[in-house]
Design an enzyme around this catalytic site. Structure first.
Site, PDB file in Angstrom:
ATOM      1  N   PRO A 123      16.562 -27.647  52.937  1.00 28.94           N
ATOM      2  CA  PRO A 123      16.460 -26.777  54.270  1.00 28.94           C
ATOM      3  C   PRO A 123      17.283 -25.921  53.935  1.00 28.94           C
ATOM      4  O   PRO A 123      18.383 -26.418  54.400  1.00 28.94           O
ATOM      5  CB  PRO A 123      16.730 -27.864  55.659  1.00 28.94           C
ATOM      6  CG  PRO A 123      16.683 -28.617  54.828  1.00 28.94           C
ATOM      7  CD  PRO A 123      16.810 -29.172  53.620  1.00 28.94           C
ATOM      8  N   MET A 124      17.149 -24.594  53.894  1.00 31.60           N
ATOM      9  CA  MET A 124      18.023 -23.277  53.922  1.00 31.60           C
ATOM     10  C   MET A 124      18.151 -22.640  54.989  1.00 31.60           C
ATOM     11  O   MET A 124      16.694 -21.749  54.799  1.00 31.60           O
ATOM     12  CB  MET A 124      17.850 -23.038  53.052  1.00 31.60           C
ATOM     13  CG  MET A 124      19.235 -23.457  51.696  1.00 31.60           C
ATOM     14  SD  MET A 124      19.013 -23.126  49.649  1.00 31.60           S
ATOM     15  CE  MET A 124      17.536 -23.725  49.303  1.00 31.60           C
ATOM     16  N   THR A 125      18.597 -22.461  55.765  1.00 31.54           N
ATOM     17  CA  THR A 125      19.042 -21.374  56.973  1.00 31.54           C
ATOM     18  C   THR A 125      19.141 -19.640  55.882  1.00 31.54           C
ATOM     19  O   THR A 125      19.577 -19.635  55.694  1.00 31.54           O
ATOM     20  CB  THR A 125      19.795 -21.435  57.808  1.00 31.54           C
ATOM     21  OG1 THR A 125      19.733 -22.257  58.519  1.00 31.54           O
ATOM     22  CG2 THR A 125      20.259 -20.635  58.604  1.00 31.54           C
ATOM     23  N   HIS A 176      25.789 -32.657  58.647  1.00 25.31           N
ATOM     24  CA  HIS A 176      25.916 -31.564  58.918  1.00 25.31           C
ATOM     25  C   HIS A 176      27.081 -30.903  60.488  1.00 25.31           C
ATOM     26  O   HIS A 176      27.391 -29.253  60.124  1.00 25.31           O
ATOM     27  CB  HIS A 176      25.486 -30.254  58.089  1.00 25.31           C
ATOM     28  CG  HIS A 176      24.917 -30.796  57.106  1.00 25.31           C
ATOM     29  ND1 HIS A 176      23.882 -29.512  56.344  1.00 25.31           N
ATOM     30  CD2 HIS A 176      24.985 -31.492  55.776  1.00 25.31           C
ATOM     31  CE1 HIS A 176      23.839 -30.104  55.226  1.00 25.31           C
ATOM     32  NE2 HIS A 176      24.032 -31.104  54.768  1.00 25.31           N
ATOM     33  N   GLY A 195      16.302 -25.195  59.015  1.00 27.24           N
ATOM     34  CA  GLY A 195      16.672 -25.492  60.282  1.00 27.24           C
ATOM     35  C   GLY A 195      15.377 -24.991  61.093  1.00 27.24           C
ATOM     36  O   GLY A 195      16.127 -23.381  61.191  1.00 27.24           O
ATOM     37  N   HIS A 199      17.075 -33.310  61.670  1.00 28.08           N
ATOM     38  CA  HIS A 199      18.004 -32.574  60.966  1.00 28.08           C
ATOM     39  C   HIS A 199      19.297 -33.619  61.847  1.00 28.08           C
ATOM     40  O   HIS A 199      19.564 -33.263  62.923  1.00 28.08           O
ATOM     41  CB  HIS A 199      18.810 -31.139  61.303  1.00 28.08           C
ATOM     42  CG  HIS A 199      20.277 -30.480  61.132  1.00 28.08           C
ATOM     43  ND1 HIS A 199      20.877 -31.474  60.183  1.00 28.08           N
ATOM     44  CD2 HIS A 199      19.863 -28.685  60.212  1.00 28.08           C
ATOM     45  CE1 HIS A 199      21.544 -30.428  59.456  1.00 28.08           C
ATOM     46  NE2 HIS A 199      21.469 -29.287  59.247  1.00 28.08           N
ATOM     47  N   TYR A 202      25.884 -31.364  63.749  1.00 24.50           N
ATOM     48  CA  TYR A 202      25.003 -30.232  64.348  1.00 24.50           C
ATOM     49  C   TYR A 202      25.188 -30.867  65.722  1.00 24.50           C
ATOM     50  O   TYR A 202      25.530 -32.551  65.650  1.00 24.50           O
ATOM     51  CB  TYR A 202      23.975 -29.886  64.087  1.00 24.50           C
ATOM     52  CG  TYR A 202      24.123 -28.381  63.227  1.00 24.50           C
ATOM     53  CD1 TYR A 202      24.887 -27.595  63.568  1.00 24.50           C
ATOM     54  CD2 TYR A 202      24.386 -28.959  61.552  1.00 24.50           C
ATOM     55  CE1 TYR A 202      25.116 -26.755  62.768  1.00 24.50           C
ATOM     56  CE2 TYR A 202      24.429 -27.580  60.329  1.00 24.50           C
ATOM     57  CZ  TYR A 202      24.462 -26.088  61.084  1.00 24.50           C
ATOM     58  OH  TYR A 202      25.408 -25.916  60.689  1.00 24.50           O
TER      59      TYR A 202
HETATM   60  C1  LIG Z   1      22.042 -20.394  52.610  1.00 24.73           C
HETATM   61  C2  LIG Z   1      22.244 -22.046  52.927  1.00 24.73           C
HETATM   62  C3  LIG Z   1      20.852 -21.933  53.775  1.00 24.73           C
HETATM   63  C4  LIG Z   1      21.122 -24.255  54.413  1.00 24.73           C
HETATM   64  N1  LIG Z   1      21.130 -24.102  55.625  1.00 24.73           N
HETATM   65  C5  LIG Z   1      20.653 -25.583  55.872  1.00 24.73           C
HETATM   66  C6  LIG Z   1      19.893 -25.918  56.908  1.00 24.73           C
HETATM   67  O1  LIG Z   1      18.979 -24.980  57.640  1.00 24.73           O
HETATM   68  N2  LIG Z   1      19.589 -27.305  57.586  1.00 24.73           N
HETATM   69  C7  LIG Z   1      20.252 -28.266  55.986  1.00 24.73           C
HETATM   70  O2  LIG Z   1      20.268 -29.287  56.771  1.00 24.73           O
HETATM   71  N3  LIG Z   1      20.921 -27.379  55.406  1.00 24.73           N
HETATM   72  C8  LIG Z   1      21.151 -26.684  54.744  1.00 24.73           C
HETATM   73  N4  LIG Z   1      21.451 -26.398  53.798  1.00 24.73           N
HETATM   74  C9  LIG Z   1      22.521 -27.557  52.985  1.00 24.73           C
HETATM   75  C10 LIG Z   1      20.868 -27.457  52.188  1.00 24.73           C
HETATM   76  O3  LIG Z   1      20.239 -28.100  52.184  1.00 24.73           O
HETATM   77  C11 LIG Z   1      21.818 -28.030  50.748  1.00 24.73           C
HETATM   78  O4  LIG Z   1      22.105 -29.789  51.214  1.00 24.73           O
HETATM   79  C12 LIG Z   1      22.783 -27.502  50.598  1.00 24.73           C
HETATM   80  O5  LIG Z   1      22.763 -26.538  50.120  1.00 24.73           O
HETATM   81  C13 LIG Z   1      23.385 -28.562  48.302  1.00 24.73           C
HETATM   82  O6  LIG Z   1      22.530 -28.491  47.796  1.00 24.73           O
HETATM   83  P1  LIG Z   1      22.495 -27.315  46.445  1.00 24.73           P
HETATM   84  O7  LIG Z   1      23.881 -28.084  46.220  1.00 24.73           O
HETATM   85  O8  LIG Z   1      21.563 -27.640  45.717  1.00 24.73           O
HETATM   86  O9  LIG Z   1      21.963 -26.178  46.730  1.00 24.73           O
HETATM   87  C14 LIG Z   1      22.275 -24.725  53.147  1.00 24.73           C
HETATM   88  C15 LIG Z   1      22.878 -24.592  51.898  1.00 24.73           C
HETATM   89  C16 LIG Z   1      22.345 -22.804  52.192  1.00 24.73           C
HETATM   90  C17 LIG Z   1      23.310 -22.439  51.213  1.00 24.73           C
END
Ligand SMILES: Cc1cc2nc3c(=O)[nH]c(=O)nc-3n(C[C@H](O)[C@H](O)[C@H](O)COP(=O)(O)O)c2cc1C
Length: 368
Positions: A25-27, A172, A59, A169, A174
């Site tokens: 998940p990535m915001t 982190h 999210g 979620h 929240y």
């Molecule tokens: C731009 C961005 C937005 C993120 N938003 C969320 C989110 O909305 N919810 C969440 O649980 N983690 C969020 N994360 C964390 C990612 O889900 C992930 O756990 C983290 O990037 C590590 O994985 P990676 O090393 O493969 O990027 C976000 C990460 C990035 C880079």
């Protein structure tokens, strides 16, 4: 590098996916007034085309006035936002993908840089986002009851719209994590307490409500982390025994899959064994787990937020752990944000085409 094992299918209840790669998940903050646009739908559809087995949405916030600190983060409530999400899931299914929304309440937040604030103060277990930083209200029992219902409604809507699963979620720093952590939960009622199992009551009630609303056959995932952005080295559970006492009540409440968030998947969770967080959670609960954290990249995601670039890195260590059965699924964040075809390239052995991660990708919905 033989990656065949990552491309075996996986099935659990409503979830049937063609490989073990999960888009984390990535915001993205590309949903004005909380409504996912056609571009957002195309962005997710592309990731299905690129062979992400399961896509977890950014999210997306539940129906509480102060569940978000950013007007461009998608809602998971209201006819217009839900219609936007319907477009998203239909596009993903059209490409043979599977998807679940990550349902989210941020709890107590810092005010967003844009200056936008919700029309009511942030809410959390004790008004705290981190020790010593109060930026909102302490939730009453009726706030808590309404919030639990809002999680349940979001999960029911996810099922109704045709999603394959839902992720709660709980990580982190929240809302749910604010209840878990003694640094942000100073309550003296039934939602607080000296021990982690006591402070897990809110999460357990959320999971039970979600399970009640979606039925037994719909896959429910919860994302957990030991770390918080305000405390990188924090451990909610400091030993395997404490981990078991935390995780198993969540499993009993109705979780099917634990999504175990780490910044670097190769880091052991406890001394004396090389198992990571997902490895330990699977060991103590017997449940399916997702690992995540710098898969295929040299640097972690907080480094990217601070403007650092990461290089592509080998999957050997990941495959070693996966092949010995430490976890069932592999979460991949930034590589798929920056390149929708990352899973397909891995599948086809096109490793020379893998790019590292440049923070410039954070500012756009990368489509190719
Ligand atoms: C731009 C961005 C937005 C993120 N938003 C969320 C989110 O909305 N919810 C969440 O649980 N983690 C969020 N994360 C964390 C990612 O889900 C992930 O756990 C983290 O990037 C590590 O994985 P990676 O090393 O493969 O990027 C976000 C990460 C990035 C880079």
């Amino acid at each position: 590098m033989n990656t065949d094992s990552l491309f075996r299918p996986f099935s659990l209840k409503s979830l049937n996916i063609k490989n073990r790669i999960v888009m984390a998940p990535m915001t993205r903050s590309f949903s004005p007034n909380g409504i996912p646009t056609a571009d957002v739908a195309s962005y997710y559809r592309k990731r299905a085309e690129g062979e992400a087995g399961l896509i977890l949405s950014e999210g997306t916030v539940i129906n509480r006035v102060s569940s978000s600190n950013d007007a461009n983060i998608p809602h998971f409530y209201g006819a217009e936002a839900l219609a936007g999400w319907k477009n998203v899931i239909d596009g993903v299914h059209a490409e043979g993908g599977a998807m679940g929304p990550q349902i989210w309440h941020m709890g107590i937040m810092d005010n967003h840089a844009s200056g936008w604030v919700p029309s009511q103060p942030f809410e959390g277990p004790s008004g705290l986002n981190r020790p010593g930083f109060n930026n909102g209200n302490t939730m009453t029992e009726s706030d808590i009851a309404d919030t639990i219902k809002a999680y349940g409604q979001a999960a029911a809507d996810a099922k109704e719209l045709g999603f394959d699963c839902v992720e709660i979620h709980g990580a982190h720093g929240y809302l749910i994590d604010q209840f878990f952590w003694e640094g942000t939960n100073e309550r003296t009622d039934i939602y607080g307490g000296k021990t982690l199992p006591e402070r897990s009551r809110f999460a357990i009630e959320v999971i039970k409500e979600v399970r009640k609303r979606v039925g037994e056959d719909f896959a429910v995932i919860i994302r957990l982390s030991q770390f918080k952005p305000a405390a990188y080295t924090n451990q909610l559970a400091k030993s395997p025994q404490e981990l078991e006492a935390w995780i198993n009540p969540l499993a009993d409440a109705g979780v099917d899959i634990f999504h175990c968030s780490q910044r670097r998947f190769w880091e052991p969770e406890f001394e004396g064994a090389d198992l990571n967080f997902a490895g330990w959670v699977k060991k103590v609960s017997g449940k399916a787990t997702i690992t995540v954290g710098s898969v295929g990249l040299s640097g972690d995601f907080f480094g990217s937020f601070a403007g650092e670039s990461s290089q592509a890195s080998s999957l050997d260590e990941l495959l070693k752990r996966f092949d010995r059965g430490d976890f069932d699924l592999v979460g991949v964040g930034r590589p798929i944000l920056a390149d929708p075809f990352w899973p397909k390239k891995i599948h086809e052995g096109r490793t020379d085409e893998l790019k590292g991660f440049s923070p410039a990708a954070l500012g756009e919905l990368v489509m190719s």
